[in-house]
Design a protein around this motif. Structure first.
Motif, PDB file in Angstrom:
ATOM      1  N   GLY A  56       0.784  -1.227   0.000  1.00 45.18           N
ATOM      2  CA  GLY A  56       0.000   0.000   0.000  1.00 45.18           C
ATOM      3  C   GLY A  56       0.814   1.273   0.000  1.00 45.18           C
ATOM      4  N   ARG A  57       2.012   1.238  -0.538  1.00 44.42           N
ATOM      5  CA  ARG A  57       2.814   2.450  -0.613  1.00 44.42           C
ATOM      6  C   ARG A  57       3.677   2.414  -1.868  1.00 44.42           C
ATOM      7  N   LEU A  58       4.227   3.577  -2.250  1.00 44.49           N
ATOM      8  CA  LEU A  58       5.059   3.668  -3.441  1.00 44.49           C
ATOM      9  C   LEU A  58       6.499   3.286  -3.111  1.00 44.49           C
ATOM     10  N   PRO A  59       7.234   2.771  -4.101  1.00 38.86           N
ATOM     11  CA  PRO A  59       8.669   2.540  -3.880  1.00 38.86           C
ATOM     12  C   PRO A  59       9.411   3.869  -3.803  1.00 38.86           C
ATOM     13  N   THR A  60      10.484   3.883  -3.072  1.00 40.81           N
ATOM     14  CA  THR A  60      11.327   5.075  -3.041  1.00 40.81           C
ATOM     15  C   THR A  60      12.102   5.160  -4.354  1.00 40.81           C
ATOM     16  N   PRO A  61      12.649   6.329  -4.679  1.00 46.98           N
ATOM     17  CA  PRO A  61      13.473   6.419  -5.900  1.00 46.98           C
ATOM     18  C   PRO A  61      14.629   5.423  -5.912  1.00 46.98           C
ATOM     19  N   ASP A  62      15.269   5.214  -4.775  1.00 49.03           N
ATOM     20  CA  ASP A  62      16.387   4.263  -4.737  1.00 49.03           C
ATOM     21  C   ASP A  62      15.893   2.839  -4.988  1.00 49.03           C
ATOM     22  N   GLU A  63      14.754   2.480  -4.412  1.00 47.15           N
ATOM     23  CA  GLU A  63      14.192   1.147  -4.660  1.00 47.15           C
ATOM     24  C   GLU A  63      13.824   0.983  -6.129  1.00 47.15           C
ATOM     25  N   ALA A  64      13.277   2.025  -6.717  1.00 46.73           N
ATOM     26  CA  ALA A  64      12.899   1.961  -8.131  1.00 46.73           C
ATOM     27  C   ALA A  64      14.136   1.815  -9.011  1.00 46.73           C
ATOM     28  N   ARG A  65      15.161   2.598  -8.719  1.00 46.29           N
ATOM     29  CA  ARG A  65      16.378   2.518  -9.536  1.00 46.29           C
ATOM     30  C   ARG A  65      16.996   1.120  -9.465  1.00 46.29           C
ATOM     31  N   ALA A  66      17.029   0.553  -8.271  1.00 47.79           N
ATOM     32  CA  ALA A  66      17.637  -0.772  -8.102  1.00 47.79           C
ATOM     33  C   ALA A  66      16.865  -1.830  -8.890  1.00 47.79           C
ATOM     34  N   PHE A  67      15.544  -1.768  -8.833  1.00 47.17           N
ATOM     35  CA  PHE A  67      14.737  -2.766  -9.552  1.00 47.17           C
ATOM     36  C   PHE A  67      14.867  -2.596 -11.057  1.00 47.17           C
ATOM     37  N   LEU A  68      14.803  -1.360 -11.520  1.00 51.02           N
ATOM     38  CA  LEU A  68      14.868  -1.121 -12.961  1.00 51.02           C
ATOM     39  C   LEU A  68      16.233  -1.482 -13.536  1.00 51.02           C
ATOM     40  N   ALA A  69      17.273  -1.392 -12.725  1.00 49.17           N
ATOM     41  CA  ALA A  69      18.615  -1.728 -13.195  1.00 49.17           C
ATOM     42  C   ALA A  69      18.909  -3.221 -13.110  1.00 49.17           C
ATOM     43  N   ASP A  70      18.092  -3.960 -12.383  1.00 43.39           N
ATOM     44  CA  ASP A  70      18.295  -5.401 -12.195  1.00 43.39           C
ATOM     45  C   ASP A  70      17.901  -6.136 -13.471  1.00 43.39           C
ATOM     46  N   SER A  71      18.798  -6.944 -14.004  1.00 45.61           N
ATOM     47  CA  SER A  71      18.522  -7.669 -15.252  1.00 45.61           C
ATOM     48  C   SER A  71      18.239  -9.150 -15.034  1.00 45.61           C
ATOM     49  N   SER A  72      18.154  -9.602 -13.790  1.00 44.78           N
ATOM     50  CA  SER A  72      17.931 -11.027 -13.529  1.00 44.78           C
ATOM     51  C   SER A  72      16.504 -11.415 -13.898  1.00 44.78           C
ATOM     52  N   PRO A  73      16.293 -12.615 -14.432  1.00 47.01           N
ATOM     53  CA  PRO A  73      14.964 -13.014 -14.914  1.00 47.01           C
ATOM     54  C   PRO A  73      13.934 -13.231 -13.810  1.00 47.01           C
ATOM     55  N   ASP A  74      14.362 -13.463 -12.572  1.00 52.49           N
ATOM     56  CA  ASP A  74      13.415 -13.740 -11.489  1.00 52.49           C
ATOM     57  C   ASP A  74      13.207 -12.545 -10.570  1.00 52.49           C
ATOM     58  N   LYS A  75      13.560 -11.339 -11.054  1.00 57.23           N
ATOM     59  CA  LYS A  75      13.505 -10.180 -10.158  1.00 57.23           C
ATOM     60  C   LYS A  75      12.083  -9.853  -9.724  1.00 57.23           C
ATOM     61  N   ARG A  76      11.094 -10.132 -10.561  1.00 60.47           N
ATOM     62  CA  ARG A  76       9.711  -9.832 -10.180  1.00 60.47           C
ATOM     63  C   ARG A  76       9.251 -10.747  -9.044  1.00 60.47           C
ATOM     64  N   ALA A  77       9.565 -12.026  -9.138  1.00 59.63           N
ATOM     65  CA  ALA A  77       9.181 -12.961  -8.080  1.00 59.63           C
ATOM     66  C   ALA A  77       9.888 -12.613  -6.773  1.00 59.63           C
ATOM     67  N   ARG A  78      11.177 -12.273  -6.865  1.00 60.72           N
ATOM     68  CA  ARG A  78      11.912 -11.902  -5.652  1.00 60.72           C
ATOM     69  C   ARG A  78      11.360 -10.622  -5.033  1.00 60.72           C
ATOM     70  N   LEU A  79      10.905  -9.700  -5.858  1.00 56.59           N
ATOM     71  CA  LEU A  79      10.307  -8.461  -5.350  1.00 56.59           C
ATOM     72  C   LEU A  79       9.046  -8.770  -4.550  1.00 56.59           C
ATOM     73  N   VAL A  80       8.191  -9.620  -5.083  1.00 56.07           N
ATOM     74  CA  VAL A  80       6.959  -9.980  -4.375  1.00 56.07           C
ATOM     75  C   VAL A  80       7.294 -10.612  -3.030  1.00 56.07           C
ATOM     76  N   ASP A  81       8.256 -11.523  -3.008  1.00 52.76           N
ATOM     77  CA  ASP A  81       8.630 -12.177  -1.750  1.00 52.76           C
ATOM     78  C   ASP A  81       9.131 -11.160  -0.727  1.00 52.76           C
ATOM     79  N   ARG A  82       9.956 -10.224  -1.160  1.00 52.33           N
ATOM     80  CA  ARG A  82      10.479  -9.212  -0.227  1.00 52.33           C
ATOM     81  C   ARG A  82       9.353  -8.362   0.356  1.00 52.33           C
ATOM     82  N   LEU A  83       8.422  -7.960  -0.497  1.00 52.80           N
ATOM     83  CA  LEU A  83       7.344  -7.093  -0.029  1.00 52.80           C
ATOM     84  C   LEU A  83       6.409  -7.821   0.933  1.00 52.80           C
ATOM     85  N   LEU A  84       6.168  -9.107   0.686  1.00 55.61           N
ATOM     86  CA  LEU A  84       5.299  -9.871   1.586  1.00 55.61           C
ATOM     87  C   LEU A  84       5.912 -10.008   2.978  1.00 55.61           C
ATOM     88  N   ASP A  85       7.219  -9.855   3.081  1.00 58.43           N
ATOM     89  CA  ASP A  85       7.886  -9.948   4.387  1.00 58.43           C
ATOM     90  C   ASP A  85       8.030  -8.591   5.073  1.00 58.43           C
TER      91      ASP A  85
END
Length: 734
Positions: free
Chosen positions: A277-306
């Motif tokens: 229920g909140r927006l990512p910070t600019p640093d969080e956005a930059r890190a995700f957008l720069a990540d080229s790993s194929p499973d980054k979306r799944a790892r993002l969901v897991d991190r947020l659920l914790d």
């Protein structure tokens, strides 16, 4: 008055002399009875509809049960009330029920029956035969079948339905002429009174319902989008899990094609808003957008659920459904309930255990937060419909007064279900609004009962279907048996309604809509999908995080919201992501985060977020404008994502938003005073608001404004951010 009595008496005398002759002259092979023949005619003609004689007060002194679910009452109203003047056996053509229905006498409902048609003839023969009831030992109606059960149509095509009644002795009867029909989407597929189905001019689907004597049968009609789509187009679609299989199969059936996948920045913002229920910070956005790993979306969901924000975000949704008015039940009691719900989400309490603890809650409202629900709902008939709607998706409110018009639940079933709560006892001073500050203890009383409002009969606790054996111990709480029945694997409603509720939160619309109205006449847009979601939820221990993770892992969740030429009209088959306006609390917190100026809420610690407010009594014009529930409204309160002009005006002109933008301690002031270049400032603002980098055109416009020598740098930053906050991209989850 004397003339009416005399006329009725003469009719009785004529009937006593002539009924034998008239009855013997009737066709013996056409045995007309009230329940089997007459009641369906009254329903088909609309006589017992809610807008006519079926409403609570009746119409012009003549009252029938709604949609004919109480034949005993209706027969009495027709045959005995008003001195018997509604039916004249000696001169049936002079019966008021015929003269009014055919509009031979003035009738507010107009002509409902054709005097030359079969309904008139059936009613007349029934009157002549002496108003017979259906024998108690006559074969009972077991089910209704509609044929065809499924049909695929082209635009403007039509076909006829056939409705068959099947009885307990194995006999069948074509009752198409007596059935009442309805369409779930009449603008797409219409059905007339005779069961003739006609497709409209748009692709889509609808369910046609046929009702006879309180039983329903459905025909599913689909209208594919004109034009051919290669089968390889669907075969090549990505499949991440079972969700994709079911959605792609439905799209193939309708000739729809899904939108393309959403970009990383859109997915990032969507997942943050959905999970915490909140927006990512600019640093969080930059890190995700720069990540080229194929499973980054799944790892993002897991991190947020914790993350700890997960619990507050999802608990806030449930407080809409459970939170009572603190002025009615007490501030401390509501505060404890809020804390109990948030703690349940922090622990990831299995959903079945969460519901069991609510349904069987006992103890002090100052110590056991869930017991506050029984302080608010004090009568069995108050708590029963809330429990059935929230946790089963079955709306029982209608059945409190009459048989449910669109389902199979009747009054007796409502009060039998309510009887599970008959022994809820309370110790304390009770309620004393507007303060109600005292403690109350909820316990299991030694006695308590629920009576049928019409018969006065004491009804035992009984579930809506199946069985829920009570404990042999007479001291045991009947609610324990109810909780076991509700959460049992055999109760498909339990897992379905929660899976549907979460799906709607994440996807913008439920598979069943409204989310808590699961019934035969409101079918799911994708039945196999709902069944699969519910089964997966159940087999994984009712783990809410698993359900969220499963939906987010699907390719369907990751679709773009941009329509294409073969799904632009789709609003229910999930061929694209459906945009949603942000909830009031999420939007207010987002503005606070972007501007770096927190809100101050009454009765809350400093720097509290809107999602952590424990009561809607905390004043906030912004939250009220964007649709938080009215604090005086009884739960459950389902939010809507509707937009309004007042919301747009509030964002543009709100003193509160302006104060955040112009604050000397906020982000605007810091960026204006800092050493960041215009390019870096623009990038920061876009990452803050949209979780993406600006386009070339956006860079050009904004940087020019910041570089303008005549422009005040502080004012320029303020204007840019104000424009971003007032855009649809900020207000909506894309």
């Amino acid at each position: 008055m004397m003339r009416a009595v005399t006329f009725s008496l003469m009719a009785v005398i004529w009937a006593s002399h002539l009924s034998g002759t008239l009855a013997s002259g009737a066709d013996p092979s056409a045995n007309v009875t009230f329940e089997r023949d007459i009641e369906p005619i009254l329903t088909r003609a609309g006589c017992n509809a809610g807008a006519c004689h079926g409403k609570a007060s009746g119409q012009n002194g003549f009252k029938l049960s709604l949609l004919g679910f109480d034949p005993e009452f209706d027969h009495m109203a027709i045959a005995r009330e008003a001195g018997g003047r509604r039916v004249l056996q000696a001169v049936p053509e002079q019966s008021l029920i015929l003269q009014k229905a055919t509009a031979e006498l003035p009738h507010g409902g107009g002509r409902r029956i054709d005097p030359s048609g079969p309904f008139y003839d059936t009613l007349r023969r029934w009157i002549v035969a002496g108003l017979p009831r259906t024998a108690t030992d006559a074969p009972k109606l077991e089910r209704v079948v509609v044929e065809p059960g499924e049909r695929r149509l082209g635009l403007d095509e039509s076909f006829g339905l056939r409705v068959t009644a099947r009885f307990s002795d194995g006999s069948t009867e074509d009752v198409t002429r007596l059935a009442a029909f309805g369409s779930s989407e009449s603008t797409l597929v219409a059905v007339d009174a005779d069961g003739r189905v006609k497709a409209g001019k748009f692709a889509g689907e609808a369910t046609i319902s046929a009702r006879y004597e309180g039983m329903f049968a459905n025909c599913d009609v689909s209208i594919p989008l004109p034009g051919d789509v290669s089968a390889t187009r669907y075969d090549s679609l990505p499949r991440s899990n079972f969700i994709d299989d079911h959605v792609w199969a439905k799209l193939k059936k309708l000739g729809l094609t899904p939108s393309g996948p959403a970009g990383d920045s859109t997915f990032l913002r969507r997942v943050y808003l959905d999970v915490i229920g909140r927006l990512p910070t600019p640093d969080e956005a930059r890190a995700f957008l720069a990540d080229s790993s194929p499973d980054k979306r799944a790892r993002l969901v897991d991190r947020l659920l914790d993350r700890p924000e997960y619990a507050d975000h999802w608990a806030n949704k449930w407080m809409d459904l459970l939170r009572p008015n603190p002025y009615r039940v007490g501030i401390k009691a509501v505060f404890n309930l809020d804390g109990w719900i948030r703690d349940a989400f922090r622990k990831n309490l299995p959903y079945d255990q969460f519901v069991r603890e609510i349904v069987t809650a006992r103890g002090s409202t100052f110590e056991q937060g869930a017991s506050t629900i029984f302080r608010d709902r004090r009568e069995p008939i108050e708590i029963a419909p809330v429990v059935s709607q929230l946790f089963l998706g079955i709306r029982l409110d209608c059945a409190k007064c009459h048989h449910h018009p669109f389902e199979s639940w009747g009054q007796e079933q409502f009060y039998e279900f309510a009887a599970f709560f008959a022994r809820v006892g309370r110790k304390g001073t009770g309620l004393s609004p507007p303060i109600s500050g005292s403690e109350e203890i909820v316990f299991t009383a030694k006695s308590g009962s629920v009576k049928h409002p019409l018969t006065g009969k004491v009804l035992p606790p009984k579930p809506l279907f199946g069985s829920a054996p009570l404990d042999e111990d007479p001291e045991a709480d009947p609610r324990e048996a109810l909780a076991r029945w509700m959460t049992s694997p055999e109760n498909r409603y339990f897992s379905q309604v929660m899976a549907n509720r979460v799906w709607a939160d994440l996807m913008g619309r439920g598979v069943v809509d409204p989310v808590d109205d699961i019934r035969a006449t409101n079918p799911p847009s994708n039945g196999p999908l709902l069944d699969a979601l519910a089964e997966d939820f159940r087999t994984h221990g009712y783990d809410l995080k698993h359900l969220i993770r499963t939906i987010m892992a699907s390719s369907v969740y990751g679709l773009s919201s941009e329509p294409n030429d073969r799904n632009i009209a789709d609003t229910r088959n999930f061929s694209r992501y459906y945009r949603q306006r942000l909830r009031a609390e999420i939007l207010l917190d987002a503005i606070s985060d972007v501007t770096d100026v927190p809100d101050v809420f009454d009765a809350a610690p400093p720097r509290s977020r809107a999602s952590t407010i424990w009561t809607n009594r905390v004043p906030s014009l912004f939250l009220d404008t964007f649709g938080r529930p009215d604090p005086n409204q009884d739960p459950p309160c389902e939010r809507t994502s509707d937009t309004a002009v007042v919301q747009a005006l509030h964002l543009m002109n709100s003193p509160g938003v302006h104060k955040k933008l112009s604050s000397q301690d906020g982000r605007v002031a810091a960026l204006a005073k800092g050493e960041k270049t215009p390019q870096a400032i623009v990038d920061e603002l876009y990452l803050l608001a949209y979780s993406r980098h600006p386009t070339d055109e956006e860079k050009s416009v904004c940087e020019a404004l910041l570089l303008d020598s005549k422009s005040d740098r502080r004012r320029a930053v303020e204007d840019i951010l104000w424009a971003l906050l007032n855009s649809a991209e900020f207000v909506f989850k894309d």
